[in-house]
Design a protein around this motif. Structure first.
Motif, PDB file in Angstrom:
ATOM      1  N   MET A   1     -34.523  66.213 -47.504  1.00 23.21           N
ATOM      2  CA  MET A   1     -33.620  67.004 -46.261  1.00 23.21           C
ATOM      3  C   MET A   1     -33.068  68.289 -46.629  1.00 23.21           C
ATOM      4  O   MET A   1     -32.624  68.226 -47.555  1.00 23.21           O
ATOM      5  CB  MET A   1     -32.482  65.907 -46.251  1.00 23.21           C
ATOM      6  CG  MET A   1     -31.424  66.498 -45.458  1.00 23.21           C
ATOM      7  SD  MET A   1     -30.120  65.342 -44.979  1.00 23.21           S
ATOM      8  CE  MET A   1     -30.664  64.849 -43.350  1.00 23.21           C
ATOM      9  N   ASP A   2     -33.300  69.430 -45.946  1.00 23.25           N
ATOM     10  CA  ASP A   2     -33.005  70.560 -46.370  1.00 23.25           C
ATOM     11  C   ASP A   2     -31.768  71.030 -45.802  1.00 23.25           C
ATOM     12  O   ASP A   2     -31.163  70.291 -44.943  1.00 23.25           O
ATOM     13  CB  ASP A   2     -34.018  71.675 -46.402  1.00 23.25           C
ATOM     14  CG  ASP A   2     -34.456  71.906 -44.740  1.00 23.25           C
ATOM     15  OD1 ASP A   2     -33.627  71.329 -44.116  1.00 23.25           O
ATOM     16  OD2 ASP A   2     -35.705  72.280 -44.597  1.00 23.25           O
ATOM     17  N   ARG A   3     -31.322  72.257 -46.019  1.00 26.35           N
ATOM     18  CA  ARG A   3     -29.900  72.765 -45.542  1.00 26.35           C
ATOM     19  C   ARG A   3     -30.001  72.803 -43.921  1.00 26.35           C
ATOM     20  O   ARG A   3     -28.919  72.385 -43.298  1.00 26.35           O
ATOM     21  CB  ARG A   3     -29.671  74.005 -46.075  1.00 26.35           C
ATOM     22  CG  ARG A   3     -28.363  74.719 -45.388  1.00 26.35           C
ATOM     23  CD  ARG A   3     -28.125  75.933 -46.163  1.00 26.35           C
ATOM     24  NE  ARG A   3     -29.103  76.881 -46.213  1.00 26.35           N
ATOM     25  CZ  ARG A   3     -29.125  77.979 -46.790  1.00 26.35           C
ATOM     26  NH1 ARG A   3     -28.022  78.424 -47.456  1.00 26.35           N
ATOM     27  NH2 ARG A   3     -30.142  78.752 -46.836  1.00 26.35           N
ATOM     28  N   MET A  84     -21.096  62.180 -49.954  1.00 28.05           N
ATOM     29  CA  MET A  84     -22.192  62.431 -50.702  1.00 28.05           C
ATOM     30  C   MET A  84     -22.115  62.177 -52.128  1.00 28.05           C
ATOM     31  O   MET A  84     -22.656  61.462 -52.853  1.00 28.05           O
ATOM     32  CB  MET A  84     -22.839  63.878 -50.379  1.00 28.05           C
ATOM     33  CG  MET A  84     -23.546  63.960 -49.082  1.00 28.05           C
ATOM     34  SD  MET A  84     -24.220  65.492 -48.800  1.00 28.05           S
ATOM     35  CE  MET A  84     -25.129  65.666 -50.115  1.00 28.05           C
ATOM     36  N   TYR A  85     -21.121  62.980 -52.583  1.00 25.91           N
ATOM     37  CA  TYR A  85     -20.736  63.001 -54.006  1.00 25.91           C
ATOM     38  C   TYR A  85     -20.446  61.499 -54.417  1.00 25.91           C
ATOM     39  O   TYR A  85     -20.866  61.070 -55.439  1.00 25.91           O
ATOM     40  CB  TYR A  85     -19.676  63.785 -54.346  1.00 25.91           C
ATOM     41  CG  TYR A  85     -20.347  65.318 -54.900  1.00 25.91           C
ATOM     42  CD1 TYR A  85     -20.718  65.606 -55.856  1.00 25.91           C
ATOM     43  CD2 TYR A  85     -20.286  66.301 -53.703  1.00 25.91           C
ATOM     44  CE1 TYR A  85     -21.437  66.633 -56.371  1.00 25.91           C
ATOM     45  CE2 TYR A  85     -20.887  67.488 -54.184  1.00 25.91           C
ATOM     46  CZ  TYR A  85     -21.318  67.738 -55.485  1.00 25.91           C
ATOM     47  OH  TYR A  85     -21.813  68.892 -55.788  1.00 25.91           O
ATOM     48  N   ALA A  88     -23.389  59.650 -54.706  1.00 21.86           N
ATOM     49  CA  ALA A  88     -24.422  60.003 -55.992  1.00 21.86           C
ATOM     50  C   ALA A  88     -23.682  59.389 -57.100  1.00 21.86           C
ATOM     51  O   ALA A  88     -24.315  58.933 -58.037  1.00 21.86           O
ATOM     52  CB  ALA A  88     -24.438  61.334 -55.724  1.00 21.86           C
ATOM     53  N   PHE A  89     -22.397  59.414 -57.300  1.00 24.48           N
ATOM     54  CA  PHE A  89     -21.603  59.042 -58.367  1.00 24.48           C
ATOM     55  C   PHE A  89     -21.169  57.595 -58.561  1.00 24.48           C
ATOM     56  O   PHE A  89     -20.500  57.061 -58.903  1.00 24.48           O
ATOM     57  CB  PHE A  89     -20.195  59.879 -58.475  1.00 24.48           C
ATOM     58  CG  PHE A  89     -20.467  61.300 -58.791  1.00 24.48           C
ATOM     59  CD1 PHE A  89     -21.631  61.675 -59.260  1.00 24.48           C
ATOM     60  CD2 PHE A  89     -19.103  62.168 -58.639  1.00 24.48           C
ATOM     61  CE1 PHE A  89     -21.584  63.243 -59.259  1.00 24.48           C
ATOM     62  CE2 PHE A  89     -19.405  63.558 -58.649  1.00 24.48           C
ATOM     63  CZ  PHE A  89     -20.588  63.866 -59.139  1.00 24.48           C
TER      64      PHE A  89
ATOM     65  N   ARG B   3     -30.564  72.334 -50.806  1.00 21.32           N
ATOM     66  CA  ARG B   3     -31.291  71.273 -51.232  1.00 21.32           C
ATOM     67  C   ARG B   3     -31.358  71.273 -52.741  1.00 21.32           C
ATOM     68  O   ARG B   3     -31.246  70.133 -53.447  1.00 21.32           O
ATOM     69  CB  ARG B   3     -32.711  71.513 -50.927  1.00 21.32           C
ATOM     70  CG  ARG B   3     -33.858  70.552 -51.527  1.00 21.32           C
ATOM     71  CD  ARG B   3     -35.001  70.599 -50.790  1.00 21.32           C
ATOM     72  NE  ARG B   3     -35.737  72.002 -50.703  1.00 21.32           N
ATOM     73  CZ  ARG B   3     -36.737  72.413 -50.138  1.00 21.32           C
ATOM     74  NH1 ARG B   3     -37.516  71.381 -49.426  1.00 21.32           N
ATOM     75  NH2 ARG B   3     -37.221  73.484 -50.345  1.00 21.32           N
ATOM     76  N   PHE B   6     -28.154  69.976 -53.999  1.00 25.17           N
ATOM     77  CA  PHE B   6     -27.968  68.494 -53.677  1.00 25.17           C
ATOM     78  C   PHE B   6     -28.871  67.597 -54.592  1.00 25.17           C
ATOM     79  O   PHE B   6     -28.190  66.674 -55.097  1.00 25.17           O
ATOM     80  CB  PHE B   6     -28.634  68.177 -52.344  1.00 25.17           C
ATOM     81  CG  PHE B   6     -28.717  66.553 -52.065  1.00 25.17           C
ATOM     82  CD1 PHE B   6     -27.683  65.665 -51.997  1.00 25.17           C
ATOM     83  CD2 PHE B   6     -29.886  66.323 -51.869  1.00 25.17           C
ATOM     84  CE1 PHE B   6     -27.789  64.307 -51.687  1.00 25.17           C
ATOM     85  CE2 PHE B   6     -30.224  64.687 -51.431  1.00 25.17           C
ATOM     86  CZ  PHE B   6     -29.009  64.007 -51.306  1.00 25.17           C
ATOM     87  N   ALA B   9     -26.965  67.629 -57.731  1.00 21.34           N
ATOM     88  CA  ALA B   9     -25.732  66.759 -58.122  1.00 21.34           C
ATOM     89  C   ALA B   9     -26.128  65.270 -58.111  1.00 21.34           C
ATOM     90  O   ALA B   9     -25.540  64.420 -58.915  1.00 21.34           O
ATOM     91  CB  ALA B   9     -24.943  66.880 -56.688  1.00 21.34           C
ATOM     92  N   ALA B  10     -27.344  64.942 -57.406  1.00 24.32           N
ATOM     93  CA  ALA B  10     -27.740  63.445 -57.509  1.00 24.32           C
ATOM     94  C   ALA B  10     -28.735  63.196 -58.889  1.00 24.32           C
ATOM     95  O   ALA B  10     -28.410  62.339 -59.543  1.00 24.32           O
ATOM     96  CB  ALA B  10     -28.767  63.358 -56.306  1.00 24.32           C
TER      97      ALA B  10
END
Lengths: 504, 504
Positions: A1-3, A84-85, A88-89, B3, B6, B9-10
């Motif tokens: 998935m890009d920007r 998202m963070y 991810a965390f 991207r 992201f 971060a992941a």
């Protein structure tokens, strides 16, 4: 998935060129999806295509500027980044050591929120009374958690007053015997989550009638009558009450000062846990002109919740941990044992928790307090504009309750009025005298027809309600993407649909 | 955020070159953050910098392959995408019309999960018995919701059996009088969320002792003894019991067949709501060789939960909606009234809900069933490898309970053993006879020292527990990123730390 894909996905949800309500019928999705999961992995491109072709057609667009139903549930780019963070965390941060940053940011950011809302010092984590804020999963959980803490506090007080000691053989029996007498209360205009919380906690529940002539605000007089009945007629024990700042149907604000004065009349009433449900309207407290409401919470209020990320504030965290702390051995660790850290699991029903303070931190920093104030003021100003338009057609419409916090509650008239309506807006512009709407079956039927025809066409999405026997349409102006044009268009749709119904 | 950002971060969260535990001390964060939110908006770059410099140093890395504590909480790229889409499509989907796709995908995907786990047909949404699955906020909420539904079902049955009709003047009093007698049960090895659920619901709670010689599995004999005591000695009413598939301390599996046979011995016991808590080990059911466990749930089981996205399955949705449906007028709509759609708010404590079925849909499609089976088998195989290593050092270590589902429970010996340990692995390899560990204060102290020294160094993160008076170390192998090297390294750390402690 890009920007670009991310932007497209986010924009799809906030695209105002589409119907706010989907056109599908119940059961639309199942025939489009296999009965069982695939054996082998599928490419993301295949999944992405299904999101667009199968999921998006079944979405109701809460971010649409034409969504004027219920209350707004805003999403912002920073809040998506927060999710998202948080993902991810991933850390089910049930104690400090399981993710120190998660716990510590929550404590700091809840203090930020308390300050931003002008909440009294007693709700800061640094207060002498051991107050503080916590992020709950939902507003319903906030209320249920408070009600459970209140139940345990009162049952324990009564049991100890009987001379029964904690740990003695009869303690559990006595606690149970007291629990069964407890009654939770709220206005009959309060959100359904209050009654549900009582059901969850297994206590009785009574509602206090609010009258249309009082603008559906709970008054001291009504409360006194119900409390007296509960104690004297029924032999039961009131232990918890919710005052609402911004009721669901009409955004009424209960009369905090006189309600608190009534609770001060008797010792047993002073023991009642007072919770403020400001789920929707609490956000308005960021604007200075509304912060006078928060002054009422400095004394005689045990807890407060509002919907921005489900923030809950308590005056005394020990009331929570006394009720909810069950610490098995596998969760023990030196930091928690020493009391140097907060274990938020003991402030809530669930054990695990997400890292949602990131969302609040991102949003508050990305917008700044001034940006948040501007957002609130814009929504309320659009509501004022809409009210003025409705008032310009007294031949068609009647305002039923004082407009408040961007919410307009109206009905279609069964016959044209000859008098201009002069009611003010709640709290801010004072309540000048106005005619109280009367039950009118013909108006009820007309209003229902107009409401249902508008929603069936799906260009705007409104909510109906029935208050004091009157069928009403609610229009909320707080969408982040709405501007004057959307409110004017909603007004035009209301006018044209009403005329269409009246002429058929 | 592009991207690369992201990905960075992941990756930061899953980087295995760092300590799994942070090195900060309680209170590290507050001095680094302003006391109040900013007045003006801040740039994302400023926020991003703070995530890296202030938040990341305070994270415990649950995704690290060296995280062998508690149970794994895995995050995957598809699940992060699921959170993003859920946030972008924000809709507090408390009824069907508020976001049809959200409700309908959940129904379809829960049926997928039920099939993937080999759950009996009675838990499918299409079953004749009106079963189905629902995504709860947390596993704790799942249990609390089931306990509340069970409480209301039993209190209602008893009240109606008294000849008191619903709606009559004494109905509420009688319901309350019955609630106060209700007792929830689970093994003393069950998760703390069961006792907390009883506290939430305001019912009594009793635990059934599980013995080390039974591998900490709850047996029919122990259950019968406790039920008899509750009814005959205490005059109370057992109404809810949790059987655990994979207890927290040792991954024991309660003896479903004999427990169900005991409940079948008396009519009052047949009325007890049986809930299966498979929070961690339930995921293993995707592998065919574990699906025999699920056969026990075809009869005599009311509900089942497991942690993959907090899936909860019930046999009869009417038990839930009878207990939890409070539908105020502003939530009414033709679809719900006609019963053509599911309103999941009546299956849970909260009103609002997220669009989390997207996550499950993305994960199941991205991995495929075969990918999920491979993940489970890999984790369990790594656990077997680790057990073999521990057994190779009977001079240092003792396995305390049968290894199961990738969990090894061990202690440090106070004196070297002369006999090889021969216990099998839970369920799968049969329980060959082995010596039962005995309480040994010296071993307890040694084990605690080894555990605390390992965690203080933070290269691997383990959990301790105390079972039947024995201090143990738990090592879990299920991290998605772990391979043999990580387990071998953990073993080496255990050996070297133990030798270090023994020689000081």
């Amino acid at each position: 998935m890009d920007r670009e894909q991310f932007r497209a996905a986010a924009h799809a949800a906030i695209d105002d060129n589409r119907r706010v309500l989907p056109t599908i019928e119940p059961g639309y999705l199942r025939p489009q999806i296999p009965d069982s999961p695939p054996l082998e992995p599928q490419a993301w491109s295949e999944i992405q295509a299904d999101i667009e072709s199968k999921i998006q057609p079944g979405l109701t667009h809460w971010q649409s500027p034409n969504f004027m139903a219920f209350f707004p549930a805003s999403v912002t780019y920073p809040s998506i980044l927060g999710e998202m963070y948080s993902a991810a965390f991933t850390a089910p941060a049930f104690n400090w050591i399981c993710s120190p940053a998660c716990t510590e940011l929550e404590t700091v950011v809840m203090d930020w929120v308390g300050k931003a809302l002008g909440l009294p010092e007693c709700f800061q984590s640094t207060s002498a009374n051991r107050g503080g804020g916590v992020i709950q999963g939902t507003a319903s959980e906030s209320v249920a958690t408070m009600l459970i803490a209140a139940r345990e506090r009162r049952a324990r007080e009564l049991t100890l007053a009987d001379g029964v000691k904690d740990g003695s053989a009869e303690y559990e029996d006595r606690i149970c015997a007291h629990r069964v007498k407890l009654v939770a209360l709220s206005s009959d205009q309060a959100h359904s989550s209050i009654a549900k919380a009582a059901l969850v906690a297994g206590t009785r529940f009574r509602s206090v009638p609010a009258k249309l002539e009082d603008n559906l605000e709970m008054t001291g007089e009504s409360l006194r009558a119900v409390l007296t009945q509960i104690e004297e007629r029924d032999g039961l024990v009131p232990f918890f009450i919710t005052f609402t700042m911004g009721t669901t149907s009409s955004c009424a604000v209960d009369r905090f000062a006189e309600l608190k004065a009534v609770l001060n009349e008797k010792e047993s009433w002073r023991r009642i846990w007072v919770h403020i449900d400001a789920a929707y309207a609490g956000a308005a407290l960021v604007a200075d002109e509304y912060q006078h409401f928060a002054q009422h919470f400095a004394e005689g209020v045990d807890s407060f919740n509002m919907n921005m990320h489900n923030c809950l504030f308590v005056r005394n965290r020990v009331d929570l941990t006394d009720a909810l702390d069950i610490t098995p051995i596998y969760l023990r660790n030196p930091y928690s044992e020493q009391g140097t850290v907060i274990d938020y699991r003991n402030w809530q029903i669930s054990l695990g928790r997400r890292f949602r303070s990131l969302k609040i931190w991102f949003v508050m920093r990305s917008y700044g307090l001034n940006g948040m104030k501007a957002h609130i003021r814009k929504g309320i100003a659009l509501g004022d504009l809409f009210v003025d338009k409705i008032r310009s057609r007294p031949d068609l419409f009647e305002i039923v309750t004082k407009p408040a916090f961007g919410l307009t509650v109206l009905r279609v008239r069964s016959s044209p009025s000859t008098t201009a309506v002069t009611n003010g807006t709640n709290g801010e512009k004072g309540g000048s005298k106005h005619a109280i709407a009367q039950v009118d079956e013909k108006a009820n039927e007309l209003t229902k027809q107009v409401y249902e025809l508008i929603n069936s066409r799906g260009e705007v999405y409104l909510t109906s309600s029935v208050i004091a026997g009157i069928y009403v349409i609610r229009v909320v102006s707080g969408s982040a993407l709405a501007d004057e044009s959307h409110l004017l268009r909603a007004f035009d749709i209301l006018v044209s649909t009403t005329e269409e119904i009246l002429h058929t």
